[in-house]
Scaffold this motif. Structure first.
Motif, PDB file in Angstrom:
ATOM      1  N   LEU A   1      75.748 -10.467  22.392  1.00 47.30           N
ATOM      2  CA  LEU A   1      74.519 -10.199  21.847  1.00 47.30           C
ATOM      3  C   LEU A   1      73.963  -9.201  22.527  1.00 47.30           C
ATOM      4  O   LEU A   1      73.976  -9.116  23.870  1.00 47.30           O
ATOM      5  N   VAL A   2      72.946  -8.437  21.984  1.00 47.85           N
ATOM      6  CA  VAL A   2      72.252  -7.498  22.875  1.00 47.85           C
ATOM      7  C   VAL A   2      70.675  -7.554  22.202  1.00 47.85           C
ATOM      8  O   VAL A   2      70.383  -7.803  21.223  1.00 47.85           O
ATOM      9  N   ALA A   3      69.860  -7.305  23.072  1.00 46.50           N
ATOM     10  CA  ALA A   3      68.314  -7.443  22.680  1.00 46.50           C
ATOM     11  C   ALA A   3      68.127  -5.966  22.578  1.00 46.50           C
ATOM     12  O   ALA A   3      67.913  -5.065  23.510  1.00 46.50           O
ATOM     13  N   VAL A   4      67.322  -5.707  21.299  1.00 41.11           N
ATOM     14  CA  VAL A   4      66.960  -4.342  20.928  1.00 41.11           C
ATOM     15  C   VAL A   4      65.506  -4.286  20.652  1.00 41.11           C
ATOM     16  O   VAL A   4      65.063  -5.159  20.041  1.00 41.11           O
ATOM     17  N   ASP A   5      64.975  -3.339  21.317  1.00 43.33           N
ATOM     18  CA  ASP A   5      63.663  -3.023  20.920  1.00 43.33           C
ATOM     19  C   ASP A   5      63.435  -2.417  19.605  1.00 43.33           C
ATOM     20  O   ASP A   5      64.265  -1.338  19.591  1.00 43.33           O
ATOM     21  N   MET A   6      62.453  -2.842  18.928  1.00 43.57           N
ATOM     22  CA  MET A   6      62.634  -2.506  17.481  1.00 43.57           C
ATOM     23  C   MET A   6      61.961  -0.897  17.362  1.00 43.57           C
ATOM     24  O   MET A   6      61.701  -0.314  16.218  1.00 43.57           O
ATOM     25  N   ASN A   7      61.350  -0.552  18.688  1.00 42.80           N
ATOM     26  CA  ASN A   7      60.787   0.826  18.636  1.00 42.80           C
ATOM     27  C   ASN A   7      61.680   1.625  19.005  1.00 42.80           C
ATOM     28  O   ASN A   7      61.461   3.036  19.309  1.00 42.80           O
ATOM     29  N   SER A   8      62.959   1.500  19.204  1.00 39.12           N
ATOM     30  CA  SER A   8      63.984   2.444  19.934  1.00 39.12           C
ATOM     31  C   SER A   8      64.406   3.424  18.621  1.00 39.12           C
ATOM     32  O   SER A   8      64.401   3.141  17.436  1.00 39.12           O
ATOM     33  N   ASP A   9      64.741   4.584  19.142  1.00 37.23           N
ATOM     34  CA  ASP A   9      65.049   5.724  18.135  1.00 37.23           C
ATOM     35  C   ASP A   9      66.356   5.416  17.591  1.00 37.23           C
ATOM     36  O   ASP A   9      67.173   5.042  18.094  1.00 37.23           O
ATOM     37  N   GLY A  10      66.512   5.986  16.219  1.00 37.78           N
ATOM     38  CA  GLY A  10      67.591   5.779  15.754  1.00 37.78           C
ATOM     39  C   GLY A  10      67.727   4.455  14.681  1.00 37.78           C
ATOM     40  O   GLY A  10      68.669   4.386  14.070  1.00 37.78           O
ATOM     41  N   ILE A  11      66.706   3.670  14.733  1.00 35.87           N
ATOM     42  CA  ILE A  11      66.835   2.603  13.807  1.00 35.87           C
ATOM     43  C   ILE A  11      65.799   2.792  12.509  1.00 35.87           C
ATOM     44  O   ILE A  11      64.681   3.033  12.546  1.00 35.87           O
ATOM     45  N   LYS A  12      66.654   2.713  11.493  1.00 36.95           N
ATOM     46  CA  LYS A  12      65.803   2.764  10.047  1.00 36.95           C
ATOM     47  C   LYS A  12      65.685   1.417   9.293  1.00 36.95           C
ATOM     48  O   LYS A  12      66.575   0.586   9.414  1.00 36.95           O
ATOM     49  N   ARG A  13      64.472   1.182   9.006  1.00 37.04           N
ATOM     50  CA  ARG A  13      63.975  -0.117   8.423  1.00 37.04           C
ATOM     51  C   ARG A  13      63.639  -0.099   7.297  1.00 37.04           C
ATOM     52  O   ARG A  13      62.913   0.707   6.661  1.00 37.04           O
ATOM     53  N   THR A  14      64.300  -1.123   6.378  1.00 39.90           N
ATOM     54  CA  THR A  14      64.008  -1.316   4.829  1.00 39.90           C
ATOM     55  C   THR A  14      63.306  -2.828   4.974  1.00 39.90           C
ATOM     56  O   THR A  14      64.146  -3.642   4.906  1.00 39.90           O
ATOM     57  N   ASP A  15      62.064  -2.688   4.660  1.00 42.21           N
ATOM     58  CA  ASP A  15      61.483  -4.043   4.353  1.00 42.21           C
ATOM     59  C   ASP A  15      61.592  -4.813   3.160  1.00 42.21           C
ATOM     60  O   ASP A  15      61.539  -4.045   2.044  1.00 42.21           O
ATOM     61  N   GLY A  16      61.552  -6.198   3.317  1.00 46.85           N
ATOM     62  CA  GLY A  16      61.306  -6.855   1.966  1.00 46.85           C
ATOM     63  C   GLY A  16      60.906  -8.239   2.117  1.00 46.85           C
ATOM     64  O   GLY A  16      60.453  -8.646   3.235  1.00 46.85           O
ATOM     65  N   THR A  17      60.841  -9.064   1.078  1.00 43.58           N
ATOM     66  CA  THR A  17      60.222 -10.516   1.308  1.00 43.58           C
ATOM     67  C   THR A  17      61.333 -11.103   0.460  1.00 43.58           C
ATOM     68  O   THR A  17      61.684 -10.937  -0.903  1.00 43.58           O
ATOM     69  N   LEU A  18      61.645 -12.484   1.173  1.00 46.54           N
ATOM     70  CA  LEU A  18      62.269 -13.338   0.364  1.00 46.54           C
ATOM     71  C   LEU A  18      61.583 -14.238  -0.517  1.00 46.54           C
ATOM     72  O   LEU A  18      60.285 -14.188  -0.297  1.00 46.54           O
ATOM     73  N   THR A  19      62.276 -15.092  -1.267  1.00 46.72           N
ATOM     74  CA  THR A  19      61.621 -15.716  -2.756  1.00 46.72           C
ATOM     75  C   THR A  19      60.375 -16.587  -2.156  1.00 46.72           C
ATOM     76  O   THR A  19      59.366 -16.861  -2.829  1.00 46.72           O
ATOM     77  N   GLN A  20      60.562 -17.134  -0.751  1.00 47.15           N
ATOM     78  CA  GLN A  20      59.620 -18.089  -0.268  1.00 47.15           C
ATOM     79  C   GLN A  20      58.565 -17.447   0.456  1.00 47.15           C
ATOM     80  O   GLN A  20      57.548 -18.250   1.060  1.00 47.15           O
ATOM     81  N   GLY A  21      58.593 -16.260   0.608  1.00 49.22           N
ATOM     82  CA  GLY A  21      57.692 -15.478   1.211  1.00 49.22           C
ATOM     83  C   GLY A  21      57.681 -14.800   2.686  1.00 49.22           C
ATOM     84  O   GLY A  21      56.892 -14.399   3.120  1.00 49.22           O
ATOM     85  N   GLU A  22      59.011 -15.235   3.096  1.00 42.80           N
ATOM     86  CA  GLU A  22      59.149 -14.712   4.619  1.00 42.80           C
ATOM     87  C   GLU A  22      59.836 -13.330   4.502  1.00 42.80           C
ATOM     88  O   GLU A  22      60.506 -12.903   3.564  1.00 42.80           O
TER      89      GLU A  22
END
Length: 369
Positions: free
Chosen positions: A168-189
């Motif tokens: 396991l590794v702790a990753v800073d979400m602001n690190s360069d090179g991370i592409k993020r595609t956001d979505g929402t599950l059916t129950q809203g999460e």
């Protein structure tokens, strides 16, 4: 055997029930569901104010340092209320970092205990990221799907493959090179697909090899506890409904078929509860938990599917009326069961374990007194 909670545990349970009930009435749940929001921000702030966000985080980094038992009563209350706050992932990530991480990672856990950041955990059974080590740096490549709360979290724990081992590794979400595609599950999460394209991290962000085996059964217990609360509340709501709803000049709860369905639901719930609490006991006692975690995951998937489908069916057309949160209990149960891996996968893994082991549970691996 004494199955009763202590006075302190009861107090924590009552606090959680009180906090969640203030923000999760039927009207509030429906309003939140229609709002498009993915976190109950005011409720999360209240969790921070009351310390519910840091029960599992060790005292050494500013948390309460309590056990899984205390966490279970809170998560059951959260499941009952369908409270959309990142309680268990945040705390388990912070606890794992503080126990298995380098000293340089401790500020992350300290900030989490203060409530100044939010931590999350990717699905540890998903495809592993590939990692290369060179000059004290890690370079991560690959894709991680449907990471919960990633869009609103500062750090995420992800599983990687390094030297043919899972770490396991702790990753800073602001690190360069991370592409993020956001979505929402059916129950809203909220969830996000993360693509790592040569993301460079310090090797000190790796957790020790035992972190994953420590974290995995606790994730199972946390999700199962939420499902216990959710199913308990849905049965309660259904009993109230069938006691009032009349058909053919009788309460539908008076029909034997309805009574038998709800009795089967209660039996399924109690089977899940007993399986879960055996797992929690063993976690707090420092005992091996691999088959117990798999049994709990399977039982949770089975119970969640059975109870929430049967109770919604008993509601008839009212079960899909979005002016009431009844339908949300089904959505939440499906989301939790999917996060647990589903019945078939957990049953297959339990079968593989049994094929290589001839002992199971307290009867064989604990000393009799």
């Amino acid at each position: 055997m004494n199955f009763t909670l202590t006075d302190d545990q009861r107090a924590i349970e009552e606090l959680a029930v009180s906090v969640f009930s203030d923000y999760c009435t039927d009207e509030q749940l429906c309003t939140f569901s229609d709002s498009g929001q993915t976190r109950m921000t005011s409720l999360w702030n209240t969790c921070i104010e009351t310390g519910l966000h840091s029960l599992l985080i060790p005292e050494s980094v500013g948390g309460s340092g309590l056990s899984m038992t205390e966490m279970m009563v809170v998560l059951e209350a959260q499941g009952q209320s369908l409270a959309m706050v990142p309680l268990y992932r945040h705390q388990l990530a912070a606890a794992a970092i503080s126990q298995f991480g380098d000293e340089s990672l401790l500020p992350i856990a300290i900030t989490a205990a203060e409530g100044a950041n939010v931590l999350t955990i990717a699905n540890l059974d998903d495809a592993l990221l590939s990692a290369q080590v060179e000059g004290g740096e890690l370079t991560l490549s690959g894709r991680v799907n449907a990471v919960p709360e990633a869009s609103d979290s500062q750090y995420v724990l992800v599983a990687i493959e390094i030297e043919a081992k899972k770490r396991l590794v702790a990753v800073d979400m602001n690190s360069d090179g991370i592409k993020r595609t956001d979505g929402t599950l059916t129950q809203g999460e909220s969830v996000s697909d993360l693509v790592f394209e040569g993301v460079s991290l310090n090797q000190h962000q790796l957790l020790s090899e035992s972190a994953e085996s420590w974290l995995q059964p606790r994730l199972v217990a946390a999700q199962a506890a939420m499902l216990v609360g959710l199913c308990k509340q849905q049965i309660k709501r259904t009993v109230e409904y069938v006691s009032e709803r009349r058909q053919f000049e009788r309460q539908i709860g008076a029909f034997q078929a309805v009574q038998m369905v709800l009795a089967d639901c209660q039996i399924s719930l109690e089977a899940l509860r007993s399986t879960l609490w055996q797992l929690v006991y063993r976690l707090d006692a420092g005992l091996p938990t691999e088959p117990e975690a798999l049994s709990t995951a399977w039982q949770a998937c089975e119970a969640g599917h059975f109870i929430c489908h049967k109770t919604q069916h008993v509601h008839g057309g009212f079960g899909v009326d979005i002016s009431s949160p009844t339908y949300l209990y089904l959505y939440w149960s499906r989301a939790i069961c999917l996060a647990l891996g589903g019945s078939s996968d957990n049953l297959e893994r339990l079968g593989d374990w049994l094929a290589d082991n001839n002992t199971l549970g307290w009867k064989y691996d604990l000393e009799e007194k």
